[in-house]
Design a protein around this motif. Sequence first.
Motif, mmCIF file in Angstrom:
data_model
loop_
_atom_site.group_PDB
_atom_site.id
_atom_site.type_symbol
_atom_site.label_atom_id
_atom_site.label_comp_id
_atom_site.label_asym_id
_atom_site.label_seq_id
_atom_site.Cartn_x
_atom_site.Cartn_y
_atom_site.Cartn_z
ATOM 1 N N ALA A 73 0.832 -1.214 0.000
ATOM 2 C CA ALA A 73 0.000 0.000 0.000
ATOM 3 C C ALA A 73 0.861 1.255 0.000
ATOM 4 O O ALA A 73 0.564 2.236 -0.700
ATOM 5 C CB ALA A 73 -0.933 -0.003 1.210
ATOM 6 N N VAL A 74 1.932 1.239 0.771
ATOM 7 C CA VAL A 74 2.832 2.395 0.827
ATOM 8 C C VAL A 74 3.576 2.531 -0.497
ATOM 9 O O VAL A 74 3.761 3.641 -1.006
ATOM 10 C CB VAL A 74 3.818 2.260 2.008
ATOM 11 C CG1 VAL A 74 4.817 3.415 2.010
ATOM 12 C CG2 VAL A 74 3.048 2.216 3.327
ATOM 13 N N ARG A 75 4.003 1.427 -1.060
ATOM 14 C CA ARG A 75 4.698 1.471 -2.352
ATOM 15 C C ARG A 75 3.809 2.099 -3.427
ATOM 16 O O ARG A 75 4.253 2.972 -4.182
ATOM 17 C CB ARG A 75 5.116 0.063 -2.780
ATOM 18 C CG ARG A 75 5.859 0.041 -4.112
ATOM 19 C CD ARG A 75 6.377 -1.338 -4.449
ATOM 20 N NE ARG A 75 5.303 -2.304 -4.609
ATOM 21 C CZ ARG A 75 5.103 -3.358 -3.831
ATOM 22 N NH1 ARG A 75 5.902 -3.596 -2.788
ATOM 23 N NH2 ARG A 75 4.104 -4.189 -4.051
ATOM 24 N N ALA A 76 2.552 1.688 -3.489
ATOM 25 C CA ALA A 76 1.633 2.250 -4.481
ATOM 26 C C ALA A 76 1.424 3.739 -4.245
ATOM 27 O O ALA A 76 1.337 4.527 -5.196
ATOM 28 C CB ALA A 76 0.297 1.514 -4.431
ATOM 29 N N SER A 77 1.350 4.139 -2.987
ATOM 30 C CA SER A 77 1.184 5.552 -2.653
ATOM 31 C C SER A 77 2.394 6.367 -3.094
ATOM 32 O O SER A 77 2.260 7.448 -3.688
ATOM 33 C CB SER A 77 0.969 5.691 -1.140
ATOM 34 O OG SER A 77 0.878 7.037 -0.751
ATOM 35 N N PHE A 94 2.756 9.618 -5.754
ATOM 36 C CA PHE A 94 3.385 10.903 -5.427
ATOM 37 C C PHE A 94 4.588 11.158 -6.326
ATOM 38 O O PHE A 94 4.852 12.299 -6.713
ATOM 39 C CB PHE A 94 3.784 10.945 -3.951
ATOM 40 C CG PHE A 94 2.774 11.653 -3.094
ATOM 41 C CD1 PHE A 94 2.960 12.980 -2.726
ATOM 42 C CD2 PHE A 94 1.626 11.012 -2.671
ATOM 43 C CE1 PHE A 94 2.023 13.645 -1.950
ATOM 44 C CE2 PHE A 94 0.677 11.658 -1.894
ATOM 45 C CZ PHE A 94 0.871 12.991 -1.534
ATOM 46 N N GLN A 95 5.316 10.112 -6.660
ATOM 47 C CA GLN A 95 6.472 10.286 -7.544
ATOM 48 C C GLN A 95 6.042 10.817 -8.899
ATOM 49 O O GLN A 95 6.683 11.723 -9.452
ATOM 50 C CB GLN A 95 7.204 8.942 -7.705
ATOM 51 C CG GLN A 95 8.576 9.034 -8.348
ATOM 52 C CD GLN A 95 8.540 9.079 -9.867
ATOM 53 O OE1 GLN A 95 7.571 8.596 -10.475
ATOM 54 N NE2 GLN A 95 9.571 9.628 -10.479
ATOM 55 N N ALA A 96 4.951 10.312 -9.419
ATOM 56 C CA ALA A 96 4.448 10.798 -10.706
ATOM 57 C C ALA A 96 4.037 12.261 -10.610
ATOM 58 O O ALA A 96 4.270 13.055 -11.533
ATOM 59 C CB ALA A 96 3.261 9.936 -11.161
ATOM 60 N N GLY A 97 3.463 12.664 -9.481
ATOM 61 C CA GLY A 97 3.035 14.040 -9.309
ATOM 62 C C GLY A 97 4.186 15.017 -9.172
ATOM 63 O O GLY A 97 4.068 16.188 -9.568
ATOM 64 N N GLU A 98 5.318 14.555 -8.628
ATOM 65 C CA GLU A 98 6.475 15.439 -8.451
ATOM 66 C C GLU A 98 7.179 15.731 -9.770
ATOM 67 O O GLU A 98 8.009 16.635 -9.843
ATOM 68 C CB GLU A 98 7.483 14.797 -7.482
ATOM 69 C CG GLU A 98 6.986 14.619 -6.063
ATOM 70 C CD GLU A 98 7.137 15.871 -5.215
ATOM 71 O OE1 GLU A 98 7.370 16.948 -5.797
ATOM 72 O OE2 GLU A 98 7.017 15.764 -3.988
ATOM 73 N N ASP A 99 6.851 14.980 -10.803
ATOM 74 C CA ASP A 99 7.605 15.065 -12.059
ATOM 75 C C ASP A 99 6.779 15.698 -13.174
ATOM 76 O O ASP A 99 6.921 15.338 -14.342
ATOM 77 C CB ASP A 99 8.054 13.653 -12.476
ATOM 78 C CG ASP A 99 9.226 13.688 -13.449
ATOM 79 O OD1 ASP A 99 9.961 14.687 -13.444
ATOM 80 O OD2 ASP A 99 9.396 12.719 -14.210
ATOM 81 N N GLN A 127 5.445 4.778 -12.069
ATOM 82 C CA GLN A 127 4.305 4.678 -12.963
ATOM 83 C C GLN A 127 4.202 5.950 -13.784
ATOM 84 O O GLN A 127 4.629 7.029 -13.343
ATOM 85 C CB GLN A 127 3.019 4.409 -12.208
ATOM 86 C CG GLN A 127 2.575 5.489 -11.246
ATOM 87 C CD GLN A 127 1.287 5.114 -10.515
ATOM 88 O OE1 GLN A 127 1.113 3.978 -10.091
ATOM 89 N NE2 GLN A 127 0.385 6.069 -10.367
ATOM 90 N N ALA A 128 3.681 5.812 -14.987
ATOM 91 C CA ALA A 128 3.674 6.930 -15.940
ATOM 92 C C ALA A 128 2.833 8.097 -15.449
ATOM 93 O O ALA A 128 3.128 9.250 -15.738
ATOM 94 C CB ALA A 128 3.166 6.455 -17.299
ATOM 95 N N GLY A 129 1.795 7.848 -14.712
ATOM 96 C CA GLY A 129 0.927 8.919 -14.249
ATOM 97 C C GLY A 129 -0.211 8.350 -13.426
ATOM 98 O O GLY A 129 -0.312 7.141 -13.215
ATOM 99 N N HIS A 130 -1.067 9.238 -12.945
ATOM 100 C CA HIS A 130 -2.210 8.842 -12.127
ATOM 101 C C HIS A 130 -3.322 9.830 -12.415
ATOM 102 O O HIS A 130 -3.065 10.996 -12.747
ATOM 103 C CB HIS A 130 -1.815 8.857 -10.646
ATOM 104 C CG HIS A 130 -2.864 8.320 -9.734
ATOM 105 N ND1 HIS A 130 -3.633 9.131 -8.926
ATOM 106 C CD2 HIS A 130 -3.288 7.056 -9.502
ATOM 107 C CE1 HIS A 130 -4.477 8.379 -8.234
ATOM 108 N NE2 HIS A 130 -4.283 7.122 -8.561
ATOM 109 N N TRP A 131 -4.553 9.392 -12.261
ATOM 110 C CA TRP A 131 -5.677 10.267 -12.620
ATOM 111 C C TRP A 131 -5.687 11.557 -11.802
ATOM 112 O O TRP A 131 -6.045 12.623 -12.318
ATOM 113 C CB TRP A 131 -7.003 9.525 -12.437
ATOM 114 C CG TRP A 131 -7.357 9.194 -11.008
ATOM 115 C CD1 TRP A 131 -7.130 8.027 -10.351
ATOM 116 C CD2 TRP A 131 -7.998 10.066 -10.058
ATOM 117 N NE1 TRP A 131 -7.586 8.105 -9.050
ATOM 118 C CE2 TRP A 131 -8.134 9.340 -8.848
ATOM 119 C CE3 TRP A 131 -8.481 11.368 -10.119
ATOM 120 C CZ2 TRP A 131 -8.715 9.879 -7.713
ATOM 121 C CZ3 TRP A 131 -9.060 11.921 -8.976
ATOM 122 C CH2 TRP A 131 -9.178 11.178 -7.796
#
Length: 223
Positions: free
Chosen positions: A4-8, A12-17, A65-69
């Motif tokens: 669960a933490v890994r997915a979270s 966040f990593q996608a959002g920082e980029d 991951q490439a992105g998130h909604w």
Amino acid sequence: MPPAVRASVQRFQAGEDGDSSALFAKADAAGDPDYSAALRLFVAEEKNHARLLALLLKAGGATTQAGHWSDTAFARLRRVPGLRTELLLLMVAEVVALRYYRALRDGTDDPLTSEVAGRILADEERHVPFHCARLRASVAELPRAARRPLLAGWRVMLLGAVLVVAADHGRALRRLGVGRGRFVADVLRSGGPVVAAILGTAGFERVLWPRRNASGPRDVCPW
């Protein structure tokens, strides 16, 4: 790192980029080259956060991951015209990130995760007063009667954003020792000093964040 933490962290990593070309264009149009240069340093730090999180995921055998909604939705919101509006949206993300990275730093038993989250948190604690200072000058240009309604609207946006994050990252937050309700309450409480700093009714001196051990000393965020 628990799943669960890994997915979270992946989200966040996608959002920082994200892409900041539109933000740079708005800053350049404001005609303040010193601010434009400082803003580019801010974005460089955000990109470094994405790099650090990517390395953290790799160390744990996970991929980015490439992105998130949620990131896509935020990027679309940032297309609104005006530097002031985009900075207000950025401030929503920054205030939520403060509480998230503190939870990640304090709630994990993995030293590497705690170290990465702590480094990112230290940057975010400086980003907030940086944006507040610019917004204070920008909001001061508005008629006095318009200032508080604008920032009341910002607090509504903060509420919407933190509810989405709490719902989307709830399993990870619970694993890190922070329930959804507490996460939401902490973020909303931190919005008050931000509004006061932008309005000029308070300075950037400090906001207190409780450490993991409630009976011990407290962290001081220097703004």
